[in-house]
Design a protein around this motif. Structure first.
Motif, PDB file in Angstrom:
ATOM      1  N   GLY A   1       0.793  -1.226   0.000  1.00  0.00           N
ATOM      2  CA  GLY A   1       0.000   0.000   0.000  1.00  0.00           C
ATOM      3  C   GLY A   1       0.824   1.274   0.000  1.00  0.00           C
ATOM      4  N   PHE A   2       2.163   1.134   0.051  1.00  0.00           N
ATOM      5  CA  PHE A   2       3.052   2.293   0.079  1.00  0.00           C
ATOM      6  C   PHE A   2       3.477   2.605  -1.354  1.00  0.00           C
ATOM      7  N   GLU A   3       3.102   3.751  -1.860  1.00  0.00           N
ATOM      8  CA  GLU A   3       3.251   4.036  -3.287  1.00  0.00           C
ATOM      9  C   GLU A   3       4.695   4.158  -3.750  1.00  0.00           C
ATOM     10  N   HIS A   4       5.637   4.301  -2.816  1.00  0.00           N
ATOM     11  CA  HIS A   4       7.048   4.413  -3.190  1.00  0.00           C
ATOM     12  C   HIS A   4       7.735   3.050  -3.284  1.00  0.00           C
ATOM     13  N   HIS A   5       7.011   2.011  -2.982  1.00  0.00           N
ATOM     14  CA  HIS A   5       7.597   0.674  -2.886  1.00  0.00           C
ATOM     15  C   HIS A   5       6.934  -0.253  -3.895  1.00  0.00           C
ATOM     16  N   SER A   6       7.729  -1.018  -4.639  1.00  0.00           N
ATOM     17  CA  SER A   6       7.126  -2.017  -5.523  1.00  0.00           C
ATOM     18  C   SER A   6       6.332  -2.999  -4.666  1.00  0.00           C
ATOM     19  N   GLN A   7       5.171  -3.366  -5.152  1.00  0.00           N
ATOM     20  CA  GLN A   7       4.241  -4.162  -4.364  1.00  0.00           C
ATOM     21  C   GLN A   7       4.493  -5.667  -4.554  1.00  0.00           C
ATOM     22  N   PRO A   8       4.857  -6.372  -3.472  1.00  0.00           N
ATOM     23  CA  PRO A   8       5.082  -7.824  -3.594  1.00  0.00           C
ATOM     24  C   PRO A   8       3.811  -8.521  -4.080  1.00  0.00           C
ATOM     25  N   LYS A   9       3.931  -9.296  -5.167  1.00  0.00           N
ATOM     26  CA  LYS A   9       2.735  -9.907  -5.745  1.00  0.00           C
ATOM     27  C   LYS A   9       2.891 -11.387  -6.067  1.00  0.00           C
ATOM     28  N   ILE A  10       4.092 -11.833  -6.429  1.00  0.00           N
ATOM     29  CA  ILE A  10       4.274 -13.224  -6.830  1.00  0.00           C
ATOM     30  C   ILE A  10       5.492 -13.814  -6.122  1.00  0.00           C
ATOM     31  N   ILE A  11       5.328 -15.019  -5.628  1.00  0.00           N
ATOM     32  CA  ILE A  11       6.455 -15.820  -5.159  1.00  0.00           C
ATOM     33  C   ILE A  11       6.661 -16.916  -6.199  1.00  0.00           C
ATOM     34  N   SER A  12       7.849 -16.986  -6.765  1.00  0.00           N
ATOM     35  CA  SER A  12       8.153 -17.978  -7.797  1.00  0.00           C
ATOM     36  C   SER A  12       9.092 -19.040  -7.226  1.00  0.00           C
ATOM     37  N   ILE A  13       8.675 -20.285  -7.315  1.00  0.00           N
ATOM     38  CA  ILE A  13       9.506 -21.402  -6.864  1.00  0.00           C
ATOM     39  C   ILE A  13       9.712 -22.363  -8.033  1.00  0.00           C
ATOM     40  N   THR A  14      10.742 -23.180  -7.947  1.00  0.00           N
ATOM     41  CA  THR A  14      11.053 -24.135  -9.003  1.00  0.00           C
ATOM     42  C   THR A  14      11.038 -25.542  -8.428  1.00  0.00           C
ATOM     43  N   GLN A  15      10.365 -26.450  -9.140  1.00  0.00           N
ATOM     44  CA  GLN A  15      10.245 -27.836  -8.686  1.00  0.00           C
ATOM     45  C   GLN A  15      10.534 -28.762  -9.860  1.00  0.00           C
ATOM     46  N   CYS A  16      11.680 -29.443  -9.902  1.00  0.00           N
ATOM     47  CA  CYS A  16      12.805 -29.462  -8.968  1.00  0.00           C
ATOM     48  C   CYS A  16      13.548 -28.132  -9.057  1.00  0.00           C
ATOM     49  N   THR A  17      14.311 -27.827  -8.011  1.00  0.00           N
ATOM     50  CA  THR A  17      15.038 -26.566  -8.012  1.00  0.00           C
ATOM     51  C   THR A  17      16.220 -26.623  -8.973  1.00  0.00           C
ATOM     52  N   GLU A  18      16.820 -25.474  -9.168  1.00  0.00           N
ATOM     53  CA  GLU A  18      18.005 -25.392 -10.035  1.00  0.00           C
ATOM     54  C   GLU A  18      19.220 -26.074  -9.422  1.00  0.00           C
ATOM     55  N   LEU A  19      19.111 -26.524  -8.190  1.00  0.00           N
ATOM     56  CA  LEU A  19      20.185 -27.283  -7.553  1.00  0.00           C
ATOM     57  C   LEU A  19      19.801 -28.745  -7.374  1.00  0.00           C
ATOM     58  N   GLY A  20      18.723 -29.153  -8.047  1.00  0.00           N
ATOM     59  CA  GLY A  20      18.330 -30.552  -8.034  1.00  0.00           C
ATOM     60  C   GLY A  20      17.598 -31.004  -6.797  1.00  0.00           C
ATOM     61  N   THR A  21      17.288 -30.068  -5.904  1.00  0.00           N
ATOM     62  CA  THR A  21      16.567 -30.411  -4.679  1.00  0.00           C
ATOM     63  C   THR A  21      15.064 -30.313  -4.912  1.00  0.00           C
ATOM     64  N   ILE A  22      14.304 -30.869  -3.978  1.00  0.00           N
ATOM     65  CA  ILE A  22      12.859 -30.998  -4.179  1.00  0.00           C
ATOM     66  C   ILE A  22      12.091 -30.483  -2.963  1.00  0.00           C
ATOM     67  N   TYR A  23      11.066 -29.676  -3.227  1.00  0.00           N
ATOM     68  CA  TYR A  23      10.155 -29.237  -2.169  1.00  0.00           C
ATOM     69  C   TYR A  23       9.219 -30.380  -1.792  1.00  0.00           C
ATOM     70  N   GLN A  24       9.038 -30.575  -0.491  1.00  0.00           N
ATOM     71  CA  GLN A  24       8.008 -31.489  -0.004  1.00  0.00           C
ATOM     72  C   GLN A  24       6.646 -30.800  -0.138  1.00  0.00           C
ATOM     73  N   PRO A  25       5.556 -31.568  -0.245  1.00  0.00           N
ATOM     74  CA  PRO A  25       4.233 -30.942  -0.393  1.00  0.00           C
ATOM     75  C   PRO A  25       3.932 -29.915   0.692  1.00  0.00           C
TER      76      PRO A  25
END
Length: 343
Positions: free
Chosen positions: A127-151
């Motif tokens: 809500g602060f107009e001087h700050h970019s507004q956080p909107k998306i969290i991007s994750i990779t499955q499998c990650t770029e290091l070959g690891t895996i997120y659990q559900p």
């Protein structure tokens, strides 16, 4: 360079089943831009796999798929949070930044995985107009290091995002490898966990080209078709992407292929772990191994079995297995590795 190396699953050819599907689709005339029976069949298979209430958009490549998903869910004053090793941060030449206009905020991680603890410090300025507004969290499955997120790890990130009126994007270029490694239904790490948009990988799993952008809530995808067109990702002869996915999603081919690549990576891990000069740096959970080896041995090894250097300063390399990697490839490479490191 015809010898099978360990650089990338992008180096491999095309699955025979996929090539056959392309040949079968290469008959006569059908409607362009997705109005063909092959695309329709593939989309129906995706709905059977991920739920009837999804929207599916095919794209040429992974960068295009990520751009479509991220652009559809954002405005240029938003920010996208991702690991510092994420493909959208490191390997897409700023395409997400250019096409979304968003500020991409990378977070350092030890294993390529985000967590609510790592994300929370970035969730401010709403809500602060001087700050970019956080909107998306991007994750990779499998990650770029070959690891895996659990559900449960994915669900925790999605819950945090939704509490802050944010979305979760998953780069699933190697999603199949995660599914078979975890032994779960794909919905458990996507739709059921709360993921909003998914890039479903095809190319790294044995297709010639093509990825799918999956929206789990059609209300979020109303503008996606226009964004796909503007992103130059609308394929006129879409039957050739549709036919490939139709083959991949038939008889669980996409999982059988990933199961083999994971198995080959575990065999490679077992064999190289016997060599004292090799230090494996990440858990081997999918089809890749990250390891530190003596720097002066890398070039000779690359000349025989090409692979990429991950961290030149540390002497860390990446070895990836593909659908056509064989046990003979593994043993021959390990024999060469032992010979080089003994000198």
């Amino acid at each position: 360079m015809n010898k099978r190396g360990f650089a990338s699953d992008n180096f491999s050819g095309v699955l025979p089943e996929v090539m056959n599907a392309l040949q079968e689709a290469n008959q006569g005339h059908v409607m362009a831009y997705g109005g063909d029976p092959y695309t329709d069949s593939a989309i129906n298979k995706f709905k059977h796999l991920l739920g009837n209430n999804i929207d599916v958009y095919f794209a040429f490549n992974g960068t295009g798929a990520n751009v479509i998903g991220l652009s559809t869910l954002s405005q240029s004053y938003h920010s996208i949070i991702c690991p510092s090793s994420a493909h959208i941060q490191v390997d897409e030449c700023g395409a997400p930044d250019k096409f979304t206009g968003c500020k991409v905020i990378p977070i350092d991680t030890p294993d390529g995985k985000l967590s609510p603890k790592l994300i929370l410090p970035q969730l401010h300025g709403f809500g602060f107009e001087h700050h970019s507004q956080p909107k998306i969290i991007s994750i990779t499955q499998c990650t770029e290091l070959g690891t895996i997120y659990q559900p449960e790890e994915i669900k925790a990130i999605c819950d945090l995002a939704h509490q802050h009126n944010m979305y979760v994007h998953m780069d699933g270029a190697r999603l199949a490898n995660a599914v078979v490694s975890l032994g779960v239904d794909v919905k458990e790490i996507t739709a059921n966990a709360g993921v909003d948009v998914l890039s479903f990988g095809g190319t790294k799993n044995g297709m010639m080209l093509g990825e799918a952008v999956i929206f789990f809530n059609p209300e979020l995808s109303k503008e996606a078709k226009y964004i796909r067109k503007q992103s130059m990702q609308l394929c006129s002869k879409m039957r050739y992407i549709g036919a490939q996915f139709d083959a991949m999603l038939s008889n669980d081919l996409w999982l059988k292929t990933a199961r083999h690549t994971n198995k080959m990576a575990k065999l490679l891990e077992t064999e190289v772990a016997k060599i004292p000069q090799v230090k494996i740096t990440q858990k081997v959970e999918a089809n890749g191994i990250w390891a530190i080896i003596p720097k002066d041995k890398i070039e000779n090894l690359q000349n025989e079995y090409f692979f990429w250097i991950w961290d030149e300063n540390a002497g860390e390399v990446r070895w990836l297995c593909s659908f056509d990697t064989t046990e003979e490839d593994i043993h021959s490479f390990v024999e060469l590795l032992q010979k080089e490191l003994a000198n």
